[in-house]
Every structure is written in structure tokens, then in C-alpha cells.
Design a protein around this motif. Structure first.
Motif, PDB file in Angstrom:
ATOM      1  N   ALA A 191     -21.135   7.827  11.893  1.00 25.75           N
ATOM      2  CA  ALA A 191     -19.966   9.168  11.749  1.00 25.75           C
ATOM      3  C   ALA A 191     -20.233   9.973  12.869  1.00 25.75           C
ATOM      4  CB  ALA A 191     -19.971   9.723  10.304  1.00 25.75           C
ATOM      5  N   ILE A 192     -21.195  10.482  13.175  1.00 22.34           N
ATOM      6  CA  ILE A 192     -21.396  11.469  14.456  1.00 22.34           C
ATOM      7  C   ILE A 192     -21.169  10.782  15.740  1.00 22.34           C
ATOM      8  CG2 ILE A 192     -23.091  12.693  15.612  1.00 22.34           C
ATOM      9  CD1 ILE A 192     -24.912  13.111  13.116  1.00 22.34           C
ATOM     10  N   PHE A 193     -21.497   9.468  15.713  1.00 20.01           N
ATOM     11  CA  PHE A 193     -21.157   8.691  17.203  1.00 20.01           C
ATOM     12  C   PHE A 193     -19.611   8.675  17.249  1.00 20.01           C
ATOM     13  CE2 PHE A 193     -19.860   4.752  18.903  1.00 20.01           C
ATOM     14  CZ  PHE A 193     -20.088   4.809  20.262  1.00 20.01           C
ATOM     15  N   VAL A 194     -18.773   8.395  15.997  1.00 23.64           N
ATOM     16  CA  VAL A 194     -17.292   8.101  16.189  1.00 23.64           C
ATOM     17  C   VAL A 194     -16.783   9.413  16.471  1.00 23.64           C
ATOM     18  CG1 VAL A 194     -15.207   7.549  14.575  1.00 23.64           C
ATOM     19  CG2 VAL A 194     -17.232   5.997  14.590  1.00 23.64           C
ATOM     20  N   LEU A 195     -17.228  10.728  15.614  1.00 26.29           N
ATOM     21  CA  LEU A 195     -16.604  12.097  15.857  1.00 26.29           C
ATOM     22  C   LEU A 195     -16.837  12.427  17.038  1.00 26.29           C
ATOM     23  CD1 LEU A 195     -15.294  12.171  13.109  1.00 26.29           C
ATOM     24  CD2 LEU A 195     -16.346  14.510  12.943  1.00 26.29           C
ATOM     25  N   VAL A 196     -17.829  12.227  17.790  1.00 25.59           N
ATOM     26  CA  VAL A 196     -18.275  12.579  19.365  1.00 25.59           C
ATOM     27  C   VAL A 196     -17.178  11.874  20.217  1.00 25.59           C
ATOM     28  CG1 VAL A 196     -19.924  12.595  21.151  1.00 25.59           C
ATOM     29  CG2 VAL A 196     -20.542  13.187  18.836  1.00 25.59           C
ATOM     30  N   ILE A 197     -16.890  10.544  19.965  1.00 21.58           N
ATOM     31  CA  ILE A 197     -16.035   9.916  20.798  1.00 21.58           C
ATOM     32  C   ILE A 197     -14.571  10.479  20.535  1.00 21.58           C
ATOM     33  CG2 ILE A 197     -15.143   7.530  21.361  1.00 21.58           C
ATOM     34  CD1 ILE A 197     -17.777   7.926  22.077  1.00 21.58           C
ATOM     35  N   TYR A 198     -14.326  10.744  19.113  1.00 21.31           N
ATOM     36  CA  TYR A 198     -13.161  11.347  19.100  1.00 21.31           C
ATOM     37  C   TYR A 198     -13.021  12.786  19.688  1.00 21.31           C
ATOM     38  CZ  TYR A 198      -9.072  13.239  16.280  1.00 21.31           C
ATOM     39  OH  TYR A 198      -7.893  13.832  15.857  1.00 21.31           O
ATOM     40  N   ALA A 199     -13.932  13.506  19.708  1.00 24.94           N
ATOM     41  CA  ALA A 199     -13.835  14.880  20.290  1.00 24.94           C
ATOM     42  C   ALA A 199     -13.409  14.748  21.684  1.00 24.94           C
ATOM     43  CB  ALA A 199     -15.248  15.593  20.067  1.00 24.94           C
ATOM     44  N   LEU A 200     -14.305  13.643  22.671  1.00 25.97           N
ATOM     45  CA  LEU A 200     -14.200  13.468  24.090  1.00 25.97           C
ATOM     46  C   LEU A 200     -12.982  12.903  24.090  1.00 25.97           C
ATOM     47  CD1 LEU A 200     -17.363  11.492  24.615  1.00 25.97           C
ATOM     48  CD2 LEU A 200     -16.817  14.084  25.327  1.00 25.97           C
ATOM     49  N   GLY A 201     -12.154  12.170  23.220  1.00 27.06           N
ATOM     50  CA  GLY A 201     -10.656  11.645  23.441  1.00 27.06           C
ATOM     51  C   GLY A 201      -9.810  13.019  23.232  1.00 27.06           C
ATOM     52  N   CYS A 202      -9.958  13.997  22.463  1.00 26.56           N
ATOM     53  CA  CYS A 202      -9.080  15.155  22.458  1.00 26.56           C
ATOM     54  C   CYS A 202      -9.405  16.090  23.458  1.00 26.56           C
ATOM     55  CB  CYS A 202      -9.914  15.994  21.136  1.00 26.56           C
ATOM     56  SG  CYS A 202      -9.175  15.025  19.514  1.00 26.56           S
ATOM     57  N   ALA A 203     -10.615  16.271  24.027  1.00 28.83           N
ATOM     58  CA  ALA A 203     -10.961  17.011  25.233  1.00 28.83           C
ATOM     59  C   ALA A 203      -9.902  16.466  26.461  1.00 28.83           C
ATOM     60  CB  ALA A 203     -12.353  16.949  25.498  1.00 28.83           C
ATOM     61  N   TYR A 204     -10.126  15.024  26.471  1.00 31.21           N
ATOM     62  CA  TYR A 204      -9.264  14.419  27.465  1.00 31.21           C
ATOM     63  C   TYR A 204      -7.689  14.881  27.583  1.00 31.21           C
ATOM     64  CZ  TYR A 204      -7.043  10.659  30.217  1.00 31.21           C
ATOM     65  OH  TYR A 204      -6.626   9.778  31.167  1.00 31.21           O
ATOM     66  N   PHE A 205      -7.137  15.041  26.345  1.00 29.20           N
ATOM     67  CA  PHE A 205      -5.893  15.574  26.295  1.00 29.20           C
ATOM     68  C   PHE A 205      -5.854  16.969  26.140  1.00 29.20           C
ATOM     69  CE2 PHE A 205      -5.829  11.020  24.712  1.00 29.20           C
ATOM     70  CZ  PHE A 205      -4.473  10.713  25.224  1.00 29.20           C
ATOM     71  N   ASN A 206      -6.663  17.741  26.758  1.00 26.27           N
ATOM     72  CA  ASN A 206      -6.691  18.886  26.882  1.00 26.27           C
ATOM     73  C   ASN A 206      -6.759  20.013  25.676  1.00 26.27           C
ATOM     74  OD1 ASN A 206      -6.238  18.959  29.787  1.00 26.27           O
ATOM     75  ND2 ASN A 206      -4.026  18.359  29.362  1.00 26.27           N
ATOM     76  N   TYR A 207      -7.422  19.376  24.649  1.00 25.05           N
ATOM     77  CA  TYR A 207      -7.903  20.283  23.494  1.00 25.05           C
ATOM     78  C   TYR A 207      -8.972  20.768  24.073  1.00 25.05           C
ATOM     79  CZ  TYR A 207      -3.855  18.340  20.959  1.00 25.05           C
ATOM     80  OH  TYR A 207      -2.616  18.126  20.686  1.00 25.05           O
ATOM     81  N   THR A 208      -9.483  21.881  23.339  1.00 31.04           N
ATOM     82  CA  THR A 208     -10.781  22.571  23.417  1.00 31.04           C
ATOM     83  C   THR A 208     -11.510  22.121  22.109  1.00 31.04           C
ATOM     84  OG1 THR A 208      -9.979  24.491  24.752  1.00 31.04           O
ATOM     85  CG2 THR A 208     -12.056  24.603  23.606  1.00 31.04           C
ATOM     86  N   VAL A 209     -12.713  21.572  22.472  1.00 31.03           N
ATOM     87  CA  VAL A 209     -13.603  21.068  21.214  1.00 31.03           C
ATOM     88  C   VAL A 209     -14.773  21.841  21.187  1.00 31.03           C
ATOM     89  CG1 VAL A 209     -14.375  19.022  20.153  1.00 31.03           C
ATOM     90  CG2 VAL A 209     -12.352  18.983  21.562  1.00 31.03           C
ATOM     91  N   ASN A 210     -15.072  22.337  20.009  1.00 33.24           N
ATOM     92  CA  ASN A 210     -16.538  22.712  19.643  1.00 33.24           C
ATOM     93  C   ASN A 210     -17.564  21.661  19.117  1.00 33.24           C
ATOM     94  OD1 ASN A 210     -18.743  24.177  18.445  1.00 33.24           O
ATOM     95  ND2 ASN A 210     -17.933  25.802  18.268  1.00 33.24           N
ATOM     96  N   TYR A 211     -18.282  21.062  20.038  1.00 35.14           N
ATOM     97  CA  TYR A 211     -19.010  20.113  19.821  1.00 35.14           C
ATOM     98  C   TYR A 211     -19.975  20.321  18.880  1.00 35.14           C
ATOM     99  CZ  TYR A 211     -16.705  17.531  23.691  1.00 35.14           C
ATOM    100  OH  TYR A 211     -15.664  17.230  24.644  1.00 35.14           O
TER     101      TYR A 211
END
Length: 280
Positions: A191-211
Motif C-alpha cells: 500500500a505504501i509503495f502504490v501510494l508513493v507511485i500515485y503521489a509521484l504521478g500527482c506531482a507530475y501533473f503539478n499537484y503539490t504532495v505531502n509525501y
């Protein structure tokens, strides 16, 4: 295993299509899922039997009132915690009183366990599932909704494969014979791995993510997700049933696939009210 993967892929594609649609369409889809899950719960605990059908009808009417009001609030863009509570609390009180009166009038025909089971399963399913609609109405609601699904499905997938290949120590055998400690750990890591990948994807689309917050929400969310699965298993074991239904063609019912989503949704909703996760 192939069938499990195939159902997972189809479900993921369906989720993409539904979540990508208009928020009103999404709310209707979530409401249909909720209603089917309630019917599955009623069937499992024996409310579709002749002596208990009135209890089931009460639960269905209560559910339709909550679901209908929530969907209407989505359409009018007024759904929020306060508006939901104003409907949920009085509706639940009247539902409790109504079922209590029925239990008194049918004292020798309806046992206490059935009465409590009808109230609990109806309340539990409605309250948990309707948090998905509350999430949709949050800022970046659709993005947060994916967090719920990815925690649940990521945990389930990684726990399954980790347990299958490395599982040796039973987790809670009396509740779920196939779950292992190794699988549970694998589910959390997954779950942690999947959400980190998802967070990176969100960051790619210019969202600010609190990792940091994303990892925290993934860790505890995964643990809660697995308990959601076990809660559903407890109910099935008590009533000696394998699946809640066969609506998914041999892969169980809506409750079998969404049992973990059921508890992760409110967890994510309230955490997101406290911790910043994603901003633009």
C-alpha cells in the motif's frame, strides 16, 4: 489466480471510467454499489426470510432515504459533514425506534440477534459507504477517492501474493484461514509503495504532495483495510456463508470486493480534514 487478476483489471478499468465521469454520475454509481451491498448484507444475516422481511424493508427504506438525500445534495453541491449529519442522525434515531417497536410486536417470532444484526448491518454499510460521497465533495475529491481505492486494492493485492508465496504464520485463522502474518506485512508495504507511485504521478501533473502524510495515511490505512476485510469475514463465518453473493460471477459480491473500502473511506475522509495531503 488468472480469474482473480482478470476481475481486478476489469474492476480497475471500470473505476477509471466511473471516477473520470461527471460527479453526479459518480455519485449515482456509488449509491448503486451501496444499495447492492446493503441487500447482500441483509441476505447474509437472514433478513430475506419470511419472519424478518419487515426488518429488511425498514432497513431498505432507511437506506434509500439516506442515499437519495446524499445524491440530491451532490447534485445541488451542498453535501458536507454538517448537512449529512443533519439527515443521518434523525433518520437513524427514527429507524432505531421503528425496528425496536417491530421487535416488541414480534417478540416471539423475531429474536434479539436478528434485530441487532439488521440494525448493525444496515447502519454499518450505509455510514461507511456514504463517506465515499463525502470524499467526492472535498477539494480534489476524485484524487482523494483514488487514495481510498489504492490503499484497499493495493493492500489486498500485495497481501494475497505475499501470503501465497511467503506466508507461513497464520494471522487470525478462526476468522480467515488463508491470511498470514507475512501477507499482512506485504499488504502494508504494498500500500505504501502504490501510494508513493500515485503521489509521484500527482506531482507530475503539478499537484503539490505531502509525501510524509501520504506514507502515514498509507500505513495506517492498510492496517485498517485488512481489519475491514476481517470484519466482513467475521460476519460471513458467523452465518456460515462463503461469499455475500455471486453477482461478480464466481468472485463473490460487492461486499466481498468492497469490504476494506468500507472502513478505509471514513478513515481517509477524516484524516484529510486534518492533514494536508494534496494541493494544487
Amino acid at each position: 489466480m488468472l480469474n482473480r487478476i482478470l476481475i481486478g483489471v476489469i474492476g480497475f478499468i471500470a473505476a477509471i471510467c466511473i471516477i473520470s465521469s461527471d460527479v453526479c454520475v459518480l455519485s449515482i454509481a456509488l449509491s448503486i454499489i451501496t444499495f447492492i451491498a446493503i441487500c447482500e448484507m441483509h441476505k447474509t444475516v437472514g433478513l430475506f426470510k419470511k419472519n424478518n422481511i419487515v426488518l429488511s424493508l425498514m432497513g431498505i427504506i432507511y437506506s434509500l432515504c439516506l442515499i437519495g438525500t446524499s445524491v440530491y445534495s451532490v447534485f445541488t453541491k451542498t453535501l458536507g459533514y454538517e448537512s449529512f449529519a443533519k439527515v443521518f442522525l434523525p433518520a437513524t434515531v427514527f429507524y432505531m425506534i421503528a425496528t425496536g417497536i417491530f421487535a416488541v410486536l414480534s417478540f416471539e417470532k423475531t429474536d434479539f440477534e436478528t434485530w441487532v444484526a439488521s440494525f448493525f448491518t444496515t447502519l454499518y454499510t450505509n455510514l461507511m459507504f456514504l463517506h465515499l460521497l463525502l470524499i467526492v465533495m472535498l477539494p480534489y475529491g476524485k484524487i482523494i477517492l483514488w487514495i481510498v481505492l489504492l490503499i484497499s486494492w493495493g493492500t489486498d493485492t500485495f497481501a494475497y501474493f505475499t501470503g501465497k508465496f511467503f506466508g507461513k504464520h497464520k494471522l487470525i485463522e478462526k476468522v480467515s484461514a488463508k491470511k498470514t502474518v507475512e501477507g499482512a506485512i506485504g499488504g502494508v508495504v504494498g500500500a505504501i509503495f502504490v501510494l508513493v507511485i500515485y503521489a509521484l504521478g500527482c506531482a507530475y501533473f503539478n499537484y503539490t504532495v505531502n509525501y510524509v502524510n501520504m506514507i502515514i495515511i498509507a500505513f495506517f490505512g492498510s492496517v485498517i483495510s485488512q481489519f475491514g476485510d476481517l470484519i466482513a469475514s467475521c460476519i460471513k463465518r458467523h452465518y456460515n456463508t462463503k461469499d455475500y453473493s455471486n453477482i461478480l460471477l464466481g468472485h463473490g459480491g460487492i461486499m466481498d470486493r468492497f469490504d476494506s473500502v468500507l472502513v478505509v473511506a471514513p478513515y481517509v475522509y477524516y484524516i484529510c480534514l486534518i492533514l494536508p495531503i494534496i494541493t494544487k
